[in-house]
Scaffold this active site. Structure first.
Site, short mmCIF file in Angstrom:
data_model
loop_
_atom_site.label_atom_id
_atom_site.label_comp_id
_atom_site.label_asym_id
_atom_site.label_seq_id
_atom_site.Cartn_x
_atom_site.Cartn_y
_atom_site.Cartn_z
CE LYS A 79 -3.84 -2.43 2.30
NZ LYS A 79 -4.70 -2.51 3.51
CE1 TYR A 131 -9.30 -3.18 0.54
CE2 TYR A 131 -8.49 -1.21 -0.54
CZ TYR A 131 -8.26 -2.33 0.23
OH TYR A 131 -6.99 -2.61 0.69
CG ASN A 189 -3.46 -2.57 6.97
OD1 ASN A 189 -3.36 -2.09 5.84
ND2 ASN A 189 -4.51 -3.29 7.34
CG HIS A 236 -4.91 -6.34 -0.48
ND1 HIS A 236 -6.11 -6.53 0.13
CD2 HIS A 236 -4.94 -7.12 -1.61
CE1 HIS A 236 -6.86 -7.36 -0.59
NE2 HIS A 236 -6.17 -7.73 -1.65
CD GLU A 256 -8.45 -9.10 -4.13
OE1 GLU A 256 -7.28 -9.35 -3.79
OE2 GLU A 256 -9.38 -8.97 -3.31
#
Ligand code: RTP
Length: 155
Positions: free
Chosen positions: A16, A56, A119, A122, A133
């Protein structure tokens, strides 16, 4: 997009924007590489808003959704496709719990992060979503089907 469940198990892993900004790209790639999974797609990419929203979409109704989209599109991400038997669940273990404060030491989030909203990485949550994805984030020709020279040691 209808992801076919044919072929080997694959997962979509993404560093990310916070992971890229903090210089953690190599460290994160290393964890999957050393584990022994097969890298079949890799790129640095500025994610457009519509793609972030599609990725998402299951979280659309959640209060943090707008912030999540803002975060994911705030700078480049590193998109990866990894292959291997059991790679989806194993990658989730390597990544650790969503809240980095609850993630075990030794996991990526346990070692490298402190906030749920930052965080660093992913990972797909099912083989079906892995295929979905990868098809969403990569174009045709960006995924390499290959066999590593040391394959007999691991496969
Ligand atoms: P990911 O999809 O990124 O691998 O994360 P995950 O499965 O561990 O967690 P999920 O529940 O699917 O949430 C996706 C991402 O949304 C952000 N999030 N923020 N309460 C919050 O502020 C909150 N909850 C989730 C995180 O970036 C999480 O990884």
């Amino acid at each position: 997009l209808v992801a076919s469940m044919e072929g080997p198990e694959e997962t979509y892993i993404m560093v990310k924007p916070d992971g890229v900004q903090r210089g953690l790209v190599g460290e994160i790639i290393s964890r999957f590489e050393k584990k022994g999974f097969l890298l079949k797609g890799l790129k640095l990419f500025q994610c457009p808003k519509d793609l972030a929203e599609e990725h998402y979409k299951d979280l659309k109704e959640r209060p943090f959704f707008p912030k999540l989209i803002e975060y994911i599109t705030s700078g480049p991400v590193v998109c990866m496709a990894w292959e291997g038997a059991g790679v989806v669940a194993s990658a989730r273990k390597l990544i650790g719990a969503t809240n980095p404060l609850q993630a075990e030491p030794g996991t990526i989030r346990g070692d490298l992060a402190v906030q749920t909203g930052r965080n660093v990485v992913h990972g797909s949550d099912s083989p079906e979503n892995g295929k979905r994805e990868i098809a969403l984030w990569f174009k045709e020709g960006e995924i390499c089907e290959w066999v590593p020279a040391q394959a007999p040691w691991l496969r």
